[in-house]
Design an enzyme around this catalytic site. Structure first.
Site, PDB file in Angstrom:
ATOM      1  N   HIS A  44      -6.133  -9.605   9.406  1.00  0.00           N
ATOM      2  CA  HIS A  44      -7.039  -8.929   8.468  1.00  0.00           C
ATOM      3  C   HIS A  44      -7.767  -9.916   7.558  1.00  0.00           C
ATOM      4  CE1 HIS A  44      -4.474  -5.017   8.963  1.00  0.00           C
ATOM      5  NE2 HIS A  44      -5.291  -5.206   9.959  1.00  0.00           N
ATOM      6  N   ASN A  92      12.516  -3.327   7.552  1.00  0.00           N
ATOM      7  CA  ASN A  92      11.619  -2.597   6.645  1.00  0.00           C
ATOM      8  C   ASN A  92      12.369  -1.453   5.987  1.00  0.00           C
ATOM      9  OD1 ASN A  92       8.767  -2.390   5.743  1.00  0.00           O
ATOM     10  ND2 ASN A  92       8.991  -0.290   6.472  1.00  0.00           N
ATOM     11  N   ASP A 128      16.558  -4.430   1.859  1.00  0.00           N
ATOM     12  CA  ASP A 128      15.623  -5.321   1.198  1.00  0.00           C
ATOM     13  C   ASP A 128      15.381  -6.570   2.065  1.00  0.00           C
ATOM     14  OD1 ASP A 128      14.201  -6.219  -1.351  1.00  0.00           O
ATOM     15  OD2 ASP A 128      15.545  -7.887  -0.937  1.00  0.00           O
ATOM     16  N   PHE A 157       0.832  -1.215   0.000  1.00  0.00           N
ATOM     17  CA  PHE A 157       0.000   0.000   0.000  1.00  0.00           C
ATOM     18  C   PHE A 157       0.863   1.260   0.000  1.00  0.00           C
ATOM     19  CE2 PHE A 157      -4.300  -1.474   2.067  1.00  0.00           C
ATOM     20  CZ  PHE A 157      -4.651  -2.052   0.862  1.00  0.00           C
ATOM     21  N   ILE A 180      -3.410 -10.395   3.311  1.00  0.00           N
ATOM     22  CA  ILE A 180      -4.633 -11.125   2.979  1.00  0.00           C
ATOM     23  C   ILE A 180      -4.374 -12.060   1.801  1.00  0.00           C
ATOM     24  CG2 ILE A 180      -6.213  -9.407   3.947  1.00  0.00           C
ATOM     25  CD1 ILE A 180      -6.447  -8.104   1.216  1.00  0.00           C
ATOM     26  N   ASP A 181      -3.086 -12.367   1.588  1.00  0.00           N
ATOM     27  CA  ASP A 181      -2.718 -13.152   0.402  1.00  0.00           C
ATOM     28  C   ASP A 181      -2.543 -14.646   0.680  1.00  0.00           C
ATOM     29  OD1 ASP A 181      -0.197 -13.298   1.688  1.00  0.00           O
ATOM     30  OD2 ASP A 181       0.605 -11.607   0.551  1.00  0.00           O
ATOM     31  N   CYS A 240     -22.305 -14.622   3.529  1.00  0.00           N
ATOM     32  CA  CYS A 240     -23.500 -13.980   2.973  1.00  0.00           C
ATOM     33  C   CYS A 240     -23.967 -12.869   3.917  1.00  0.00           C
ATOM     34  CB  CYS A 240     -24.608 -15.008   2.779  1.00  0.00           C
ATOM     35  SG  CYS A 240     -26.151 -14.235   2.238  1.00  0.00           S
ATOM     36  N   CYS A 295     -29.495 -18.120  -0.649  1.00  0.00           N
ATOM     37  CA  CYS A 295     -30.549 -17.095  -0.582  1.00  0.00           C
ATOM     38  C   CYS A 295     -30.366 -15.962  -1.582  1.00  0.00           C
ATOM     39  CB  CYS A 295     -30.618 -16.518   0.840  1.00  0.00           C
ATOM     40  SG  CYS A 295     -29.267 -15.401   1.212  1.00  0.00           S
TER      41      CYS A 295
END
Ligand code: CNA
Length: 249
Positions: free
Chosen positions: A120, A216, A233, A34, A104-105, A128, A156
């Protein structure tokens, strides 16, 4: 002594290591982060805050599902990188006390890590919004996502929401993770800007005797508090650590 050498010694002597990973561990697998220099936030045509906002999703899920196919395809194809394998090695050597990822991968699980708190969530199941049934991804859900259409509940017809945590929703497993952080003798934050709460609060639960290392490239609000900040890196750093520790790459 270089920071990476100190970290290798800390890892070697540690019995309970906590790891918090962020999008930076997956950039070399082809998944953009991000807030890095080439991250999603630097692309002016994408409003990620709105895209991942639960209120907006409830109002109009089509925005999210129109934007999803490229990211979804990327994460489905992605394979784990050196950092994911390194974290699995910590577990194999019975040093890993806690693994929390903001990603989220699903790449830590793909790499073989068995106990990962995906704070996350992820894209392996969908809920649903009408009848609350949880569905594992099947061919029909997969096909609609790839076609940029809203996937619908087979029972549904309600709208399906992926079990990722949107901005404005509760994260998963934070309290248990915070307790485990207190028990760690070494905590490593890897590939994260440490700005998304509450995940970013986890280092504050570390005991006084514990060591805290950040790997980081780029500033984090914890740089001064950390015992070590490795501004290199991630894959190179992990490779050096494996070499120093005598572990396979
Ligand atoms: P972020 O804020 O995008 O920060 C990533 C950090 O990693 C930045 O400081 C980068 O400079 C740094 N970085 C990137 N690649 C490297 C590298 N090769 N070596 C060293 N440093 C590097 O991401 P956070 O994880 O801190 O933010 C949390 C968000 C991002 C969560 O809500 C995630 O769901 C979300 N996210 C996840 C993914 C994914 O699942 N792979 C991708 C993009 C965003």
């Amino acid at each position: 002594m270089k920071s990476v050498e100190i970290l290798a010694e800390l890892i070697s002597s540690a019995a309970r290591i906590g790891v918090l990973t962020g999008a930076g561990v997956s950039t070399s697998a082809g998944i953009p982060d991000f807030r890095g220099p080439e991250g999603v936030y630097s692309q002016s045509d994408i409003d990620a805050e709105k895209l991942f906002d639960i209120n907006y999703f409830m109002y109009d899920p089509t925005l999210f599902y129109r934007a999803l196919p490229a990211f979804y395809d990327t994460i489905r194809r992605a394979t784990p990188g050196p950092a994911h394998r390194f974290v699995r090695q910590l577990e194999e050597r019975e040093k890993l006390h806690l693994l929390v990822t903001q990603n989220i991968d699903g790449l830590h699980s793909k790499a073989g890590s068995s106990a990962v708190t995906e704070i996350h969530g992820g894209f392996t199941s969908f809920k649903c919004l009408r009848c609350e049934t949880v569905h594992a991804v099947d061919e029909s859900i997969d096909a609609r996502i790839r076609a940029a259409q809203v996937p619908l509940c087979p029972h549904c017809g309600g709208i399906l929401k992926p079990d990722i945590v949107f901005f404005g929703e509760h994260v998963i497993g934070f309290d248990e993770a915070a307790v485990r952080v207190q028990q760690c003798d070494l905590f490593m934050a890897i590939g994260t800007t440490l700005v998304v709460n509450p995940a970013a609060l986890l280092p504050q639960y570390l005991g006084h005797a514990a060591s805290f290392a950040i790997i980081n490239r780029g500033h984090t609000p914890y740089d001064r508090m950390a015992d070590l900040k490795i501004e290199e890196d991630i894959d190179l750093t992990v490779g050096t650590l494996q070499q120093l520790l005598g572990w396979d790459r």
